[in-house]
Write a protein that holds these residues in place. Structure first.
Motif, PDB file in Angstrom:
ATOM      1  N   ASN A   1      16.800   6.117  -2.829  1.00  0.00           N
ATOM      2  CA  ASN A   1      17.547   4.961  -3.404  1.00  0.00           C
ATOM      3  C   ASN A   1      18.947   5.233  -2.945  1.00  0.00           C
TER       4      ASN A   1
ATOM      5  N   ALA B   1      10.451  -1.311  -2.220  1.00  0.00           N
ATOM      6  CA  ALA B   1       9.868  -0.193  -2.481  1.00  0.00           C
ATOM      7  C   ALA B   1       8.318  -0.117  -2.173  1.00  0.00           C
TER       8      ALA B   1
ATOM      9  N   HIS C   1      23.620   1.685  -5.305  1.00  0.00           N
ATOM     10  CA  HIS C   1      22.898   1.102  -6.340  1.00  0.00           C
ATOM     11  C   HIS C   1      22.602   2.127  -7.560  1.00  0.00           C
ATOM     12  N   VAL C   2      22.766   3.661  -7.153  1.00  0.00           N
ATOM     13  CA  VAL C   2      22.619   4.351  -8.291  1.00  0.00           C
ATOM     14  C   VAL C   2      23.623   4.413  -9.078  1.00  0.00           C
TER      15      VAL C   2
ATOM     16  N   ASP D   1      17.720  -0.462  -2.091  1.00  0.00           N
ATOM     17  CA  ASP D   1      18.099  -0.557  -3.499  1.00  0.00           C
ATOM     18  C   ASP D   1      16.884  -0.197  -4.392  1.00  0.00           C
ATOM     19  N   MET D   2      17.054  -0.629  -5.570  1.00  0.00           N
ATOM     20  CA  MET D   2      15.896  -0.299  -6.574  1.00  0.00           C
ATOM     21  C   MET D   2      15.029  -1.336  -6.806  1.00  0.00           C
ATOM     22  N   SER D   3      14.756  -2.304  -5.842  1.00  0.00           N
ATOM     23  CA  SER D   3      13.859  -3.421  -5.699  1.00  0.00           C
ATOM     24  C   SER D   3      12.402  -2.952  -5.595  1.00  0.00           C
TER      25      SER D   3
END
Length: 263
Positions: A231, A217, A235-236, A211-213
């Motif tokens: 990603n 990352a 989540h996108v 995810d975008m965490s």
């Protein structure tokens, strides 16, 4: 009963029958005595030991028909001068701290595969907890630490399991869909045991979906600098829908203010 029957029918080796009894019509009992071949140091395996008494242990074995079978074994204690250790010898037919033989455990697992845990326990005349514990240990031994050397593409995400467990971080093999790691928490530190195992496996990771965490990352960039970070689609799309919803609300509020200046 002969030693051949004791081994091939009940999986008992390293011991011989001293006495056999029948408690009642529903239970059989055999007293066992250790043979010299089991008198070894449990740490180094040396035969140069001195006997230091025995520990009486009772083990549940395979049933004969509908009759449960119990083995009353005198487990020797030995003194090893090489290790300077006095301990009970290893039991060749049962796992440590268990009250049933390995043959009984294998039979319980076979029953649990074709029926419910409760029905298996009823058939074996043991508690539900006993069969459930056998199943849990088998699953932990078989799937607790799957091999990682074949991994090339993985996914990292967290799941919420309620107030008692809270968050877990899971790692999936994107090619097979199998779960290869579960860590407590949802921060980057929950992945530390996984990175250690991954280094030892020498797997070559080509891509990581997360995810975008920022924490995930950063962890991926630190431990897998040559892997492609992607990603994941869920989540996108989620972020896109959230932004689209905010835009619709803003446009609606602007339209209301334009149509009704007095408001």
């Amino acid at each position: 009963m002969s030693d051949w029957m004791l081994y091939h029918a009940f999986g008992i080796r390293g011991y011989e029958i001293v006495r056999q009894e029948k408690f009642d019509r529903r239970c059989l009992s055999f007293s066992l005595r250790a043979t010299p071949q089991v008198l070894r140091c449990p740490r180094c395996g040396s035969k140069d030991v001195i006997r230091k008494g025995t520990n009486p242990r009772l083990f549940r074995g395979l049933s004969v028909g509908s009759q449960p079978v119990w083995f009353d074994a005198a487990i020797p204690r030995v003194r090893c001068d090489r290790c300077e250790l006095t301990r009970q010898v290893r039991i060749p037919f049962a796992d440590e701290k268990r009250r049933h033989t390995r043959a009984f455990e294998r039979y319980a697992l076979e029953l649990a595969r074709i029926t419910t845990t409760q029905h298996a326990a009823d058939h074996l005349q043991v508690s539900w907890d006993t069969v459930r514990d056998i199943e849990a240990r088998h699953l932990q031994k078989t799937y607790g630490k799957p091999k990682l050397k074949h991994l090339t593409q993985i996914a990292i995400d967290e799941i919420y399991l309620g107030k008692s467990v809270k968050f877990l971080t899971v790692v999936l093999d994107l090619e097979s869909g199998a779960m290869v790691f579960v860590g407590r928490g949802k921060g980057a530190e929950s992945l530390d045991p996984f990175w250690k195992r991954l280094r030892h496996s020498r797997a070559v990771i080509e891509a990581v979906a997360a995810d975008m965490s920022p924490a995930y990352a950063l962890a991926v960039r630190t431990h897998l600098p040559h892997a492609t970070l992607v990603n994941d689609r869920f989540h996108v799309i989620k972020l896109y829908n959230e932004l689209l919803t905010e835009l619709r609300r803003e446009l609606y509020a602007r339209m209301i203010r334009t149509s009704n200046p007095a408001a």
